[in-house]
Design an enzyme around this catalytic site. Structure first.
Site, PDB file in Angstrom:
ATOM      1  CD1 TRP A  98      -2.188  -2.063   1.540  1.00 20.57           C
ATOM      2  CD2 TRP A  98      -3.070  -1.299  -0.263  1.00 20.57           C
ATOM      3  NE1 TRP A  98      -3.149  -2.912   0.995  1.00 20.57           N
ATOM      4  CE2 TRP A  98      -3.695  -2.312  -0.023  1.00 20.57           C
ATOM      5  CE3 TRP A  98      -3.332  -0.289  -1.234  1.00 20.57           C
ATOM      6  CZ2 TRP A  98      -4.687  -2.824  -1.032  1.00 20.57           C
ATOM      7  CZ3 TRP A  98      -4.227  -0.594  -2.257  1.00 20.57           C
ATOM      8  CH2 TRP A  98      -4.880  -1.875  -1.965  1.00 20.57           C
ATOM      9  CG  ASP A 168      -3.193   4.181   4.115  1.00 24.98           C
ATOM     10  OD1 ASP A 168      -4.094   3.906   4.883  1.00 24.98           O
ATOM     11  OD2 ASP A 168      -2.969   3.487   3.026  1.00 24.98           O
ATOM     12  CE  LYS A 192      -8.512  -1.591   4.205  1.00 24.93           C
ATOM     13  NZ  LYS A 192      -8.873  -2.796   3.493  1.00 24.93           N
TER      14      LYS A 192
HETATM   15  N1  PMP Z   1      -4.489   1.494   2.208  1.00 24.45           N
HETATM   16  C1  PMP Z   1      -4.458   0.203   2.969  1.00 24.45           C
HETATM   17  C2  PMP Z   1      -3.665   0.178   3.999  1.00 24.45           C
HETATM   18  C3  PMP Z   1      -5.561  -0.610   2.201  1.00 24.45           C
HETATM   19  O1  PMP Z   1      -5.762  -1.755   3.126  1.00 24.45           O
HETATM   20  C4  PMP Z   1      -6.265  -0.433   1.225  1.00 24.45           C
HETATM   21  C5  PMP Z   1      -7.210  -1.346   0.547  1.00 24.45           C
HETATM   22  N2  PMP Z   1      -7.088  -2.520   1.117  1.00 24.45           N
HETATM   23  C6  PMP Z   1      -5.979   0.871   0.724  1.00 24.45           C
HETATM   24  C7  PMP Z   1      -5.195   1.819   1.153  1.00 24.45           C
HETATM   25  C8  PMP Z   1      -6.899   1.288  -0.711  1.00 24.45           C
HETATM   26  O2  PMP Z   1      -8.041   1.608  -0.319  1.00 24.45           O
HETATM   27  P1  PMP Z   1      -9.229   1.524  -1.202  1.00 24.45           P
HETATM   28  O3  PMP Z   1      -9.535   0.114  -1.631  1.00 24.45           O
HETATM   29  O4  PMP Z   1     -10.231   2.222  -0.223  1.00 24.45           O
HETATM   30  O5  PMP Z   1      -9.042   2.564  -2.397  1.00 24.45           O
END
Ligand code: PMP
Length: 357
Positions: A98, A168, A192
């Site tokens: 990520w 994040d 989440k």
């Molecule tokens: N950051 C993290 C730590 C994630 O786990 C995720 C998605 N699993 C994202 C960003 C991306 O988020 P989204 O799918 O809402 O765009």
């Protein structure tokens, strides 16, 4: 079932029941929250209460704004450099998929640099934070607090001096106390630990919000407009925000973030405790960097992994399969996963180890 999905993920049953009760008639107004104007008095109450409850839960200081935005966590990978770079460079600490994606997107939006990475070790740890080389013209230092796929978390934060730290927190949002004032900006998709997919919450220090919308920044990603319009520049995902608000109330009723954090540590300790003594299952993460939210583990044998996942399914344990990039299993144990779910998983692990170990 006990749902160990990494996201969208388990929500508190009480919240779902309450939402079901209010589905056709929200507090006597004769319609569902799905049907009401985002400019209505009822919805104003919903979004303002949600923001205040989040502020209370996290102890968000008054000089931070809370923005409800769209496009998930991913839109913030673009919005952060677009709003914060301001001619400088974004310094990225890459601890997993990520943060790697965020760094890559920032480099498309402007100047970005990876200043530390644990990719050579398969992202099984947080990168070394000593001797970080932060650029002189760094606009921010970015990290992913909890890497959902590989299961790492920062138990300590890097020292960045006057350079704002951006994090994040998609998969660690409200999982344990966090000192908001250590950060310039925190953000996370809600799907989440907080609600259904559709919203990313951005908590940003006032002085980091550009005074005017910077040239070339799409209005939907613009922090200035979003802040000035109280997250209602355009139609927000009203129903998602409503459920988030209910989860905040639920968290307060659970005793707040300290109490939830203690419960989360107890759940994680139970799982890691078993994994540390198991001869069959192994964790994949360096001990001091283990996430309390996402616990990946493997047997080292793809057929055994598949048999174990099937044994789980038969016991009512679902979405335990690891991310396709890591394989094996992953137990996501967010706030709404009760200890009973973890105990049920441990029971299957023990009996599987007895028969296959
Ligand atoms: N950051 C993290 C730590 C994630 O786990 C995720 C998605 N699993 C994202 C960003 C991306 O988020 P989204 O799918 O809402 O765009």
């Amino acid at each position: 079932v006990f749902n160990f999905s990494a996201g969208p993920a388990v929500l508190p049953e009480d919240v779902l029941r309450e939402a079901a009760d209010e589905m056709l008639d929200y507090k006597g107004c004769g319609m569902s929250v799905m049907e009401m104007s985002h400019r209505s008095g009822e919805f104003a109450q919903i979004i303002q209460t949600a923001e205040q409850d989040l502020r209370d839960l996290m102890g968000i200081p008054g000089n931070y704004r809370v923005l409800f935005m769209q496009g998930g966590g991913t839109a913030q990978f673009s919005a952060i450099p677009l709003n914060l770079l301001n001619g400088g460079v974004g310094d990225y600490i890459v601890s997993g998929s990520w943060s790697k994606k965020a760094a890559k997107e920032a480099a498309r939006m402007g100047r970005a640099r990876v200043i530390a990475s644990s990719e050579d070790d398969g992202f099984n740890r947080i990168p070394d934070l000593e001797n970080l080389h932060i650029d002189e013209d760094a606009s921010y230092v970015y990290l992913c607090h909890n890497e959902t796929i590989t299961g790492t978390v920062y138990h300590e934060l890097p020292e960045t001096g006057d350079v704002p730290l951006v994090a994040d927190i998609s998969s660690s949002f409200l999982s344990e106390p966090i000192d908001v004032s250590r950060f310039g900006l925190l953000f996370g998709g809600v799907q989440k630990n907080i609600g259904p997919a559709g919203v990313a919450i951005v908590i940003v220090r006032d002085d980091l919000i550009p005074e005017k919308t910077p040239d070339g920044v799409p209005i939907i990603l613009d922090y200035r407009t979003t802040a000035d319009k109280g997250s209602l520049y355009n139609t927000p995902p009203c129903y998602t925000i409503y459920i988030c608000g209910k989860v905040f109330k639920w968290l307060k009723a659970q005793g707040g973030i300290e109490a939830i954090g203690r419960r989360n540590h107890a759940k994680a300790d139970a799982l890691y405790g078993y994994l540390d003594k198991s001869d069959l299952f192994k964790t994949t993460v360096r001990k001091q960097d283990r996430s309390i939210m996402n616990v990946p583990f493997v047997t080292g044998d793809a057929d055994l992994d598949a048999a174990f996942i099937e044994a789980c399914r038969q016991a009512g344990i679902v979405n335990i399969k690891g991310h396709r990039s890591v394989g094996g299993m992953r137990a996501s144990i967010y706030n709404a996963m009760p200890i009973e779910g973890v105990n049920a998983l441990l029971d299957v692990m023990e009996s599987f180890e007895r028969s296959h170990g």
